[in-house]
Write a protein that holds these residues in place. Structure first.
Motif, PDB file in Angstrom:
ATOM      1  N   ASP A   1       0.828  -1.209   0.000  1.00 13.17           N
ATOM      2  CA  ASP A   1       0.000   0.000   0.000  1.00 13.17           C
ATOM      3  C   ASP A   1       0.865   1.263   0.000  1.00 13.17           C
ATOM      4  O   ASP A   1       0.592   2.213  -0.742  1.00 13.17           O
ATOM      5  CB  ASP A   1      -0.942  -0.007   1.204  1.00 13.17           C
ATOM      6  CG  ASP A   1      -1.833   1.213   1.224  1.00 13.17           C
ATOM      7  OD1 ASP A   1      -2.665   1.364   0.300  1.00 13.17           O
ATOM      8  OD2 ASP A   1      -1.697   2.037   2.156  1.00 13.17           O
ATOM      9  N   ALA A   2       1.913   1.288   0.817  1.00 12.04           N
ATOM     10  CA  ALA A   2       2.790   2.460   0.887  1.00 12.04           C
ATOM     11  C   ALA A   2       3.482   2.711  -0.450  1.00 12.04           C
ATOM     12  O   ALA A   2       3.592   3.851  -0.901  1.00 12.04           O
ATOM     13  CB  ALA A   2       3.826   2.286   1.999  1.00 12.04           C
TER      14      ALA A   2
ATOM     15  N   MET B   1       0.900   4.112  -2.814  1.00 18.36           N
ATOM     16  CA  MET B   1       0.557   5.489  -2.437  1.00 18.36           C
ATOM     17  C   MET B   1       1.691   6.466  -2.749  1.00 18.36           C
ATOM     18  O   MET B   1       1.431   7.605  -3.116  1.00 18.36           O
ATOM     19  CB  MET B   1       0.200   5.563  -0.953  1.00 18.36           C
ATOM     20  CG  MET B   1      -1.058   4.808  -0.574  1.00 18.36           C
ATOM     21  SD  MET B   1      -2.555   5.535  -1.233  1.00 18.36           S
ATOM     22  CE  MET B   1      -2.642   7.027  -0.271  1.00 18.36           C
ATOM     23  N   GLN B   2       2.940   6.030  -2.605  1.00 21.25           N
ATOM     24  CA  GLN B   2       4.076   6.901  -2.895  1.00 21.25           C
ATOM     25  C   GLN B   2       4.134   7.214  -4.394  1.00 21.25           C
ATOM     26  O   GLN B   2       4.589   8.278  -4.785  1.00 21.25           O
ATOM     27  CB  GLN B   2       5.388   6.266  -2.419  1.00 21.25           C
ATOM     28  CG  GLN B   2       6.570   7.204  -2.500  1.00 21.25           C
ATOM     29  CD  GLN B   2       7.877   6.573  -2.045  1.00 21.25           C
ATOM     30  OE1 GLN B   2       8.046   5.359  -2.066  1.00 21.25           O
ATOM     31  NE2 GLN B   2       8.819   7.406  -1.649  1.00 21.25           N
TER      32      GLN B   2
ATOM     33  N   ILE C   1      11.011   3.963   1.114  1.00 24.49           N
ATOM     34  CA  ILE C   1       9.581   4.197   0.888  1.00 24.49           C
ATOM     35  C   ILE C   1       9.067   5.121   1.989  1.00 24.49           C
ATOM     36  O   ILE C   1       9.170   4.798   3.183  1.00 24.49           O
ATOM     37  CB  ILE C   1       8.798   2.865   0.881  1.00 24.49           C
ATOM     38  CG1 ILE C   1       9.373   1.894  -0.162  1.00 24.49           C
ATOM     39  CG2 ILE C   1       7.303   3.118   0.671  1.00 24.49           C
ATOM     40  CD1 ILE C   1       9.356   2.395  -1.594  1.00 24.49           C
TER      41      ILE C   1
ATOM     42  N   HIS D   1       5.610   6.930   2.963  1.00 21.19           N
ATOM     43  CA  HIS D   1       4.177   7.053   2.706  1.00 21.19           C
ATOM     44  C   HIS D   1       3.804   8.542   2.649  1.00 21.19           C
ATOM     45  O   HIS D   1       4.253   9.320   3.490  1.00 21.19           O
ATOM     46  CB  HIS D   1       3.394   6.339   3.807  1.00 21.19           C
ATOM     47  CG  HIS D   1       1.975   6.100   3.463  1.00 21.19           C
ATOM     48  ND1 HIS D   1       1.036   7.107   3.458  1.00 21.19           N
ATOM     49  CD2 HIS D   1       1.316   4.966   3.104  1.00 21.19           C
ATOM     50  CE1 HIS D   1      -0.137   6.606   3.123  1.00 21.19           C
ATOM     51  NE2 HIS D   1       0.014   5.304   2.890  1.00 21.19           N
TER      52      HIS D   1
ATOM     53  N   SER E   1       2.712  10.615   5.758  1.00 15.33           N
ATOM     54  CA  SER E   1       3.644  10.835   6.867  1.00 15.33           C
ATOM     55  C   SER E   1       4.110  12.289   6.803  1.00 15.33           C
ATOM     56  O   SER E   1       3.929  12.973   5.798  1.00 15.33           O
ATOM     57  CB  SER E   1       4.837   9.882   6.769  1.00 15.33           C
ATOM     58  OG  SER E   1       5.589  10.143   5.603  1.00 15.33           O
TER      59      SER E   1
ATOM     60  N   MET F   1       5.957   4.901   7.509  1.00 10.98           N
ATOM     61  CA  MET F   1       4.553   4.548   7.318  1.00 10.98           C
ATOM     62  C   MET F   1       3.619   5.729   7.586  1.00 10.98           C
ATOM     63  O   MET F   1       4.039   6.761   8.094  1.00 10.98           O
ATOM     64  CB  MET F   1       4.215   3.355   8.211  1.00 10.98           C
ATOM     65  CG  MET F   1       4.999   2.090   7.842  1.00 10.98           C
ATOM     66  SD  MET F   1       4.883   1.633   6.100  1.00 10.98           S
ATOM     67  CE  MET F   1       3.211   1.028   6.046  1.00 10.98           C
ATOM     68  N   PRO F   2       2.320   5.567   7.240  1.00 11.49           N
ATOM     69  CA  PRO F   2       1.373   6.683   7.376  1.00 11.49           C
ATOM     70  C   PRO F   2       1.215   7.164   8.816  1.00 11.49           C
ATOM     71  O   PRO F   2       1.379   6.400   9.759  1.00 11.49           O
ATOM     72  CB  PRO F   2       0.053   6.108   6.848  1.00 11.49           C
ATOM     73  CG  PRO F   2       0.199   4.642   6.857  1.00 11.49           C
ATOM     74  CD  PRO F   2       1.659   4.354   6.754  1.00 11.49           C
TER      75      PRO F   2
ATOM     76  N   THR G   1       3.455   2.858  11.578  1.00 14.24           N
ATOM     77  CA  THR G   1       2.267   3.704  11.571  1.00 14.24           C
ATOM     78  C   THR G   1       2.121   4.517  12.858  1.00 14.24           C
ATOM     79  O   THR G   1       2.138   3.962  13.955  1.00 14.24           O
ATOM     80  CB  THR G   1       1.011   2.837  11.372  1.00 14.24           C
ATOM     81  OG1 THR G   1       1.186   2.054  10.188  1.00 14.24           O
ATOM     82  CG2 THR G   1      -0.237   3.676  11.241  1.00 14.24           C
TER      83      THR G   1
END
Length: 184
Positions: free
Chosen positions: A19-20, A23-24, A93, A95, A98, A113-114, A132
């Protein structure tokens, strides 16, 4: 055109990393990689899972980036080392949900992470997981291969040693030093 990346690890942490990466929006996921032969050949979100052997054979043929999506610090460190020695570029990576101060340094192969926050004059080593909702305040140092778990907080001036794990919800008070391989 987006750079291609493979993700080592398809467990729960791997799914969050997928997911990250999506999203990036800097990479196209080419393959997922797992050491478990039962998972090889199956898919997660239309991404096929290949074996580690297949993945390492790709490194010499093409320029691929890799991220190791394994929460266990020693395993992540070992696989990252093998991937880099095989010719993969280790991706970092971050997100997009963040927050990171402009002067923060983050080493290769690390993951942010987010909802995590990394404040001014902080240095994050290589192959680190900032999970997270973690908060890393000003002037902190996080050693290579460390993992700052969900909702953990490092107050200002904290130093985290190589391979250490700061557990979920932990609060490390200002200017404390946590040694290498420690578990908090």
């Amino acid at each position: 055109m987006l750079e291609q990346i493979i993700i080592f690890g398809t467990g729960g942490h791997g799914k969050v990393v997928i997911d990250a990466v999506e999203m990036q929006a800097l990479y196209h996921i080419k393959f997922l990689v797992d050491a478990d032969p039962i998972r090889v050949g199956s898919k997660i979100k239309n991404y096929i899972i290949i074996s580690e052997q297949e993945a390492f054979s790709l490194a010499s043929d093409t320029e691929l980036s890799a991220i190791v999506a394994i929460g266990h610090n020693e395993t992540r460190k070992r696989i990252s080392h093998i991937a880099k020695c095989s010719g993969f570029k280790l991706a970092t990576i971050i997100h997009p949900a963040s927050i990171k101060a402009v002067d923060v340094i983050i080493g290769e192969g690390s993951l942010v992470m987010p909802r995590s926050v990394i404040n001014a004059s902080t240095h994050i080593g290589s192959n680190v997981v900032i999970n997270t909702g973690a908060i890393i305040e000003h002037d902190c140092k996080v050693g290579d291969g460390a993992h700052i778990a969900p909702s953990a907080t490092l107050c200002g001036g904290v130093e985290i040693g190589e391979g250490a794990l700061v557990g979920a919800g932990a609060v490390i008070l200002p200017n404390i030093k946590i040694g290498a391989q420690a578990v908090v």
